[in-house]
Design an enzyme around this catalytic site. Structure first.
Site, short mmCIF file in Angstrom:
data_model
loop_
_atom_site.label_atom_id
_atom_site.label_comp_id
_atom_site.label_asym_id
_atom_site.label_seq_id
_atom_site.Cartn_x
_atom_site.Cartn_y
_atom_site.Cartn_z
N HIS A 84 0.86 -1.19 0.00
CA HIS A 84 0.00 0.00 0.00
C HIS A 84 0.89 1.23 0.00
O HIS A 84 1.89 1.29 0.72
CB HIS A 84 -0.90 0.02 1.25
CG HIS A 84 -1.72 1.28 1.34
ND1 HIS A 84 -2.91 1.43 0.66
CD2 HIS A 84 -1.50 2.45 1.99
CE1 HIS A 84 -3.39 2.64 0.91
NE2 HIS A 84 -2.55 3.28 1.70
N ASP A 163 -15.86 0.70 6.22
CA ASP A 163 -14.87 1.68 5.78
C ASP A 163 -15.44 2.61 4.72
O ASP A 163 -15.12 3.80 4.70
CB ASP A 163 -13.62 0.99 5.23
CG ASP A 163 -12.58 1.99 4.74
OD1 ASP A 163 -12.09 2.78 5.57
OD2 ASP A 163 -12.30 2.04 3.53
N ARG A 170 -15.57 10.96 6.64
CA ARG A 170 -14.32 11.62 7.07
C ARG A 170 -14.03 12.81 6.16
O ARG A 170 -13.61 13.87 6.62
CB ARG A 170 -13.14 10.63 7.01
CG ARG A 170 -13.01 9.75 8.25
CD ARG A 170 -12.05 8.62 8.01
NE ARG A 170 -10.72 9.09 7.68
CZ ARG A 170 -9.83 8.39 6.98
NH1 ARG A 170 -10.13 7.19 6.52
NH2 ARG A 170 -8.63 8.88 6.74
N SER A 185 -8.56 2.47 8.38
CA SER A 185 -9.01 2.37 6.99
C SER A 185 -8.06 1.52 6.15
O SER A 185 -8.48 0.63 5.42
CB SER A 185 -9.14 3.78 6.40
OG SER A 185 -9.53 3.71 5.05
N LYS A 189 -8.69 -3.00 5.34
CA LYS A 189 -8.87 -3.52 3.98
C LYS A 189 -7.81 -4.57 3.66
O LYS A 189 -8.11 -5.58 3.01
CB LYS A 189 -8.79 -2.37 2.97
CG LYS A 189 -10.06 -1.50 2.97
CD LYS A 189 -10.02 -0.38 1.97
CE LYS A 189 -9.16 0.76 2.42
NZ LYS A 189 -9.60 2.08 1.98
#
Length: 446
Positions: A84, A163, A170, A185, A189
């Protein structure tokens, strides 16, 4: 069991929430048993009061469990990995890294996002390839992983539904930059992917979410600690994000640069990130004896062409016509016979002689965003053909009037103000500069 208003009051007053409290809140969000204003109030309370490590872990675990959690065949145990990135300019690392990892024997169910604001999204880049389908069911993902070893897909409706609700609110409540909410978040995932190992590219600098190293490191530590507490071997790379990564920014042009990299012609900074993140994942899965061995394996997969073969197979498995995929991956191809080319190109020239000291990636991304390469609102379309190619490298000596940037654009045209802005992104200096690596620190699990 406390009521939702009691939970909000408890957090607002600075008391830590118990695991049961957090479970009740997340279940209410996932089941839509809570008003948006109450969810917003809780998000603001978390933003103001923060969360201790136990709360952040509970929040992440409950978000992860709010929907489907993927499961894999037993023989894949220890092999399922992902990465990520916190977002950057010209960040095409996933397009090269996923097939390189698959070529090294790992399984990569890469669930990616779309671009928002100035950062580009991996899914938008891939959708510039005609036929590439980022929507795949869990069964289809498993099938592609079995045959190819990697896929790059969007988040399904059933994966971490809590999420999706929190992410949208948010944005609406100015609580995007909350450390526990960002951690929850991202890691929820990845947790729902049932990973063995996860590598995080946490960026800092002008064109990153975090401008300085200390703030980025705080996020990286939070992500690494929570990831490991969920049983995912999690490591992080802290990398600079000032100038664009590689030489291309925009959707189609970044696909072209990724393919060139997979053909062994990649820019050094992009390959540094690919080999660093890939090396970390091979090390954490026991596929490499040490980091340099892992980096070498990734480099060989890219330079030797096995990663390119995996990328071609992934394109075909995700809906791209065989002939088209083969054409994109062939040695001497006209990329624009497959990818859409912008109607107009404009080359910007250097105002004087000097050494290229800096190119401001944020300015470049903001202008391209205005020209249609990005979106300001989730769900809005992007123009895949809009982009820019850097024609010079950092540290290069140039004379006056040399082309340093090629802009690809359509309607509306480029304004004189935008050209001025782009010219201001280029910094020329009198002296040669020393090369600074993008990766400045690694955080590995103990």
């Amino acid at each position: 069991m406390l009521s939702i208003p009691d939970l909000i009051r408890k957090k607002r007053d600075g008391e830590p929430l118990s695991h049961d409290d957090i479970r009740a809140f997340i279940q209410a969000v996932a089941n839509q048993d809570i008003q948006d204003c109450q969810t917003g109030a809780m998000l603001m309370a978390i933003w103001q009061r923060g969360m201790v490590a136990k709360e952040t872990e509970a929040l992440t675990r409950e978000m992860m469990s709010s929907g489907e959690v993927m499961s894999w065949p037993e023989e894949w145990a220890g092999l399922v990995v992902d990465k990520h990135s916190t977002g950057g300019v010209g960040d095409k690392v996933s397009l090269v890294l996923a097939p390189a990892l698959a070529a090294c024997g790992l399984k990569v169910p890469m669930i990616s996002g779309r671009g928002l604001a100035h950062t580009g999204g991996t899914l938008d880049k891939l959708e510039s390839i005609p036929g590439f389908n980022i929507q795949q069911s869990a069964a289809q993902v498993q099938q592609i992983l079995a045959s190819v070893g990697c896929c790059i897909v969007g988040q399904t409706e059933r994966l971490v539904p809590a999420d999706r609700v929190l992410y949208a609110l948010r944005d609406a409540t100015s609580t995007v930059d909350s450390l526990p909410l960002i951690t929850g978040s991202i890691i929820s995932k990845k947790g729902a992917e049932s990973l063995t190992a996860l590598a995080l590219d946490v960026k800092f600098g002008r064109a990153a979410l975090y401008k300085d190293l200390s703030a980025a490191k705080e996020l990286a530590l939070s992500l690494v600690n929570v990831g490991n507490s969920l049983g995912i071997r999690t490591g992080a790379v802290l990398s600079r994000m000032d100038a664009p990564i590689g030489r291309c920014v925009g959707n189609s042009v970044e696909v072209i640069e990724s393919l060139e990299t997979l053909k062994g012609h990649g820019p050094a900074d992009l390959m540094e990130l690919v080999t660093s993140l890939g090396g970390v994942l091979l090390l954490m899965t026991g596929k490499a004896s040490d980091l340099s061995d892992g980096q070498r394996q990734i480099s060989e997969a890219v330079i030797g062409g096995t990663a390119l073969s995996k990328f071609q197979a992934m394109m075909e498995a995700q809906g791209v016509a065989n002939e088209m995929a083969r054409s994109l991956c062939s040695a001497h191809t006209d990329y624009y016979s497959v990818l859409r080319k912008a109607q107009h190109q404009l080359e910007l020239r250097t105002p004087r002689e000097g050494v290229v000291v800096d190119v401001d990636g944020l300015v470049l991304a903001q202008v391209l965003h205005k020209l249609g390469a990005g979106r300001s609102k989730a769900g809005a379309p992007v123009n895949h053909s809009v982009g820019a190619e850097l024609l010079v490298s950092l540290g290069q000596k140039v004379t006056k009037g040399v082309s340093w940037l090629r802009l690809h654009f359509e309607r509306p045209g480029v304004t004189s103000q935008q050209v001025e802005l782009l010219q201001s992104a280029l910094t020329l200096g009198p002296e040669p500069i020393t090369h600074t690596p993008l990766v400045c620190e690694l955080l590995l699990p103990r």
